[in-house]
Design a protein around this motif. Sequence first.
Motif, short mmCIF file in Angstrom:
data_model
loop_
_atom_site.label_atom_id
_atom_site.label_comp_id
_atom_site.label_asym_id
_atom_site.label_seq_id
_atom_site.Cartn_x
_atom_site.Cartn_y
_atom_site.Cartn_z
N UNK A 195 -68.87 -55.66 25.19
CA UNK A 195 -68.32 -54.36 25.54
C UNK A 195 -67.78 -53.63 24.30
N UNK A 197 -68.77 -54.18 21.24
CA UNK A 197 -69.94 -53.80 20.45
C UNK A 197 -70.49 -52.47 20.96
N UNK A 198 -70.49 -52.32 22.28
CA UNK A 198 -70.96 -51.07 22.88
C UNK A 198 -70.06 -49.90 22.51
N UNK A 199 -68.76 -50.11 22.60
CA UNK A 199 -67.82 -49.04 22.27
C UNK A 199 -67.99 -48.60 20.81
N UNK A 201 -70.62 -49.04 18.89
CA UNK A 201 -71.95 -48.46 18.69
C UNK A 201 -71.97 -46.99 19.10
#
Lengths: 204, 204
Positions: A195, A197-199, A201
């Motif tokens: 999560x 990593x998503x934020x 990115x």
Amino acid sequence: MARRSDHSRGELRKMALAAAESIAEQEGARGLTAREVAGRIGYSVGTLYNLFGTLDDLIVEVNGTTLDALYDSLMEARRKADSDEPETVIAAFAAAYIDFIDRQPNRWDILFEHKLPKGRRLPNWYFEKLGRLLTLLDGSLAPLFAADQKRDRARAARVLWCGLHGICSLARSGKLGVVTGESVPDLTEALLTTYFAGLRARAR
Amino acid sequence: MARRSDHSRGELRKMALAAAESIAEQEGARGLTAREVAGRIGYSVGTLYNLFGTLDDLIVEVNGTTLDALYDSLMEARRKADSDEPETVIAAFAAAYIDFIDRQPNRWDILFEHKLPKGRRLPNWYFEKLGRLLTLLDGSLAPLFAADQKRDRARAARVLWCGLHGICSLARSGKLGVVTGESVPDLTEALLTTYFAGLRARAR
DNA sequence: ACCTGAACACCGTTCAAGT
DNA sequence: ACCTGAACACCGTTCAAGT
């Protein structure tokens, strides 16, 4: 008989609440009955109803103190965290949450299982206690969001809280599924790592 | 009296189960009592116990059919999805899950609230039904993982399922918190978007 | 005014007694 | 062999009656 007045109404409420908490943790929801609470404080059932109106109201009150205890645990976790990096703080929160459930499984179960009967609403102070918890998560995400992204940040905090809660909740009810048995900390780490990593990115 | 044998044991079980499902959805857990089920099929409570052993066992059986219904809904959602892209399929699953809860809130509540008494274990077929659901999610993630990353993929499937479940669960119990009121679909989209962004970022 | 405890309408579960 | 229904040990909740 009656009019013992050994205790004021406030004292009585406190005694009943303390008894209820202790029963809740020792026996779980199935043991938390009006007669049992009344018995432990040495008063009759009638008095309990005169104090709380309904057993459901007593349970809501018990859950209030559980929310307080949870808040204290998370606060302490943040105090001990050796960094303000969101990843670190949230991981510390998650560990504290998992630890709390480990120490007080029955109280946690009651907190999330209990549902008021159809027409009834939770009191406002209850939502404030919940809000306080969310604010804790929300605040720790600040470094990841610009000042004009408060809404996204609040949403991210809520999603993380839901994810963690879902992991713990399914694990405790034995419904996480199947043999393999990833552990709660494993899944939590997977959630947080991906999560975040998503934020990060998306921030780029 | 007795030995009516109007119905075989198997028929009786089916009738009782059907009655229990209907009560479960109409009245919720609080209305699902042995006497009520027995009354609806025109037999005595004793017969119900002779059939299922315990009310808890009956409820586990009801939950089994709920898991089946859930599986069917997800299968249908996948069939209707117009792409094999993980994002699309998982979003379709999530929408179907949310829709299921919307249509059968009480049955969903019972599925996840019910806990067997302390010493008792869920039957194996129950875990198989859960596993089937997870396999569905797991399979749809295949395009995102290499062949030697089956473990990561399984973990990701589980995390997504937990996240979605946590959102729905906290929302239904009114414990998602506070005024603002992000909706379940909003939070779900936030979860999926960010989580997939994380998965794709790490793949690179 | 405060407290009791019997009473009401329920529970889950068991099991002797009937056919 | 199968089914009943009374019985047991509980529930939440109310309220007349006591001090």
